[in-house]
Design an enzyme around this catalytic site. Sequence first.
Site, PDB file in Angstrom:
ATOM      1  N   TYR A  47      19.118  19.669 -39.872  1.00  0.00           N
ATOM      2  CA  TYR A  47      19.946  20.661 -39.172  1.00  0.00           C
ATOM      3  C   TYR A  47      19.127  21.690 -38.392  1.00  0.00           C
ATOM      4  O   TYR A  47      19.599  22.782 -38.111  1.00  0.00           O
ATOM      5  CB  TYR A  47      20.843  21.397 -40.170  1.00  0.00           C
ATOM      6  CG  TYR A  47      21.788  20.498 -40.916  1.00  0.00           C
ATOM      7  CD1 TYR A  47      22.759  19.758 -40.250  1.00  0.00           C
ATOM      8  CD2 TYR A  47      21.721  20.391 -42.301  1.00  0.00           C
ATOM      9  CE1 TYR A  47      23.636  18.930 -40.941  1.00  0.00           C
ATOM     10  CE2 TYR A  47      22.590  19.578 -42.995  1.00  0.00           C
ATOM     11  CZ  TYR A  47      23.548  18.848 -42.311  1.00  0.00           C
ATOM     12  OH  TYR A  47      24.411  18.041 -43.001  1.00  0.00           O
ATOM     13  N   CYS A  48      17.921  21.339 -38.019  1.00  0.00           N
ATOM     14  CA  CYS A  48      17.013  22.258 -37.340  1.00  0.00           C
ATOM     15  C   CYS A  48      17.094  22.066 -35.830  1.00  0.00           C
ATOM     16  O   CYS A  48      17.360  20.959 -35.350  1.00  0.00           O
ATOM     17  CB  CYS A  48      15.580  21.997 -37.826  1.00  0.00           C
ATOM     18  SG  CYS A  48      14.330  23.043 -37.069  1.00  0.00           S
ATOM     19  N   GLY A  49      16.839  23.113 -35.084  1.00  0.00           N
ATOM     20  CA  GLY A  49      16.792  23.009 -33.638  1.00  0.00           C
ATOM     21  C   GLY A  49      15.674  22.097 -33.146  1.00  0.00           C
ATOM     22  O   GLY A  49      15.697  21.619 -32.021  1.00  0.00           O
ATOM     23  N   PHE A  50      14.679  21.827 -33.995  1.00  0.00           N
ATOM     24  CA  PHE A  50      13.572  20.940 -33.632  1.00  0.00           C
ATOM     25  C   PHE A  50      13.812  19.489 -34.054  1.00  0.00           C
ATOM     26  O   PHE A  50      12.939  18.641 -33.864  1.00  0.00           O
ATOM     27  CB  PHE A  50      12.262  21.438 -34.256  1.00  0.00           C
ATOM     28  CG  PHE A  50      11.805  22.764 -33.714  1.00  0.00           C
ATOM     29  CD1 PHE A  50      11.329  22.872 -32.419  1.00  0.00           C
ATOM     30  CD2 PHE A  50      11.866  23.906 -34.507  1.00  0.00           C
ATOM     31  CE1 PHE A  50      10.904  24.099 -31.914  1.00  0.00           C
ATOM     32  CE2 PHE A  50      11.439  25.133 -34.013  1.00  0.00           C
ATOM     33  CZ  PHE A  50      10.960  25.234 -32.709  1.00  0.00           C
ATOM     34  N   THR A  51      14.980  19.195 -34.613  1.00  0.00           N
ATOM     35  CA  THR A  51      15.264  17.853 -35.132  1.00  0.00           C
ATOM     36  C   THR A  51      15.095  16.777 -34.068  1.00  0.00           C
ATOM     37  O   THR A  51      14.715  15.651 -34.378  1.00  0.00           O
ATOM     38  CB  THR A  51      16.668  17.804 -35.772  1.00  0.00           C
ATOM     39  OG1 THR A  51      16.702  18.772 -36.836  1.00  0.00           O
ATOM     40  CG2 THR A  51      16.977  16.438 -36.355  1.00  0.00           C
TER      41      THR A  51
END
Length: 171
Positions: A47-51
């Site tokens: 669920y990370c913006g870097f996924t």
Amino acid sequence: MIFFKNNSSANYEKTFYDFSVKDISGNQLNLKEFKNNVILLVNTASYCGFTKQYDDLQYIWEKYKDKNFVVLAIPSNSFNQEKKSNEEVKKFCEYNFNITFPIAEISEVKGSNAHPIYKWANKNYGSSAIPKWNFYKILINRNGKIDDTFSSLTNPKSKKIIEKIEKLINN
């Protein structure tokens, strides 16, 4: 006068290859299997913006895997952005990113409950080896020692990382 730890000459009691992890399916993965490989160790989260970096990790895995290079993902909820179960992470990675590189089980990557690999990294390389966020990268050389670390902001396909990987796999 301030003295800084010389990370490249750390006196390692153990190397990366002395550890093991459980893979995302619960099987023991002895890291000795990767001996003499260059490893990009990455703590990941669904669920990370870097996924979206999963795509780039898969790209460099496919590009260099036949040159003694391994990407190893360690999903972590240390920053409260990971799914609740290994099965959910596995399905997410396979369905959304067609991940074929090794993925470990969900583990802590900082603090007193950190996986032993991350405690080892901190002990031997210092605080720059402690992930500051998801998709923090630690580059391990063929000798099983940390060569460099990269922030979450540094894309796996960046010139900075690619040049380091190529230098290590060609030495």
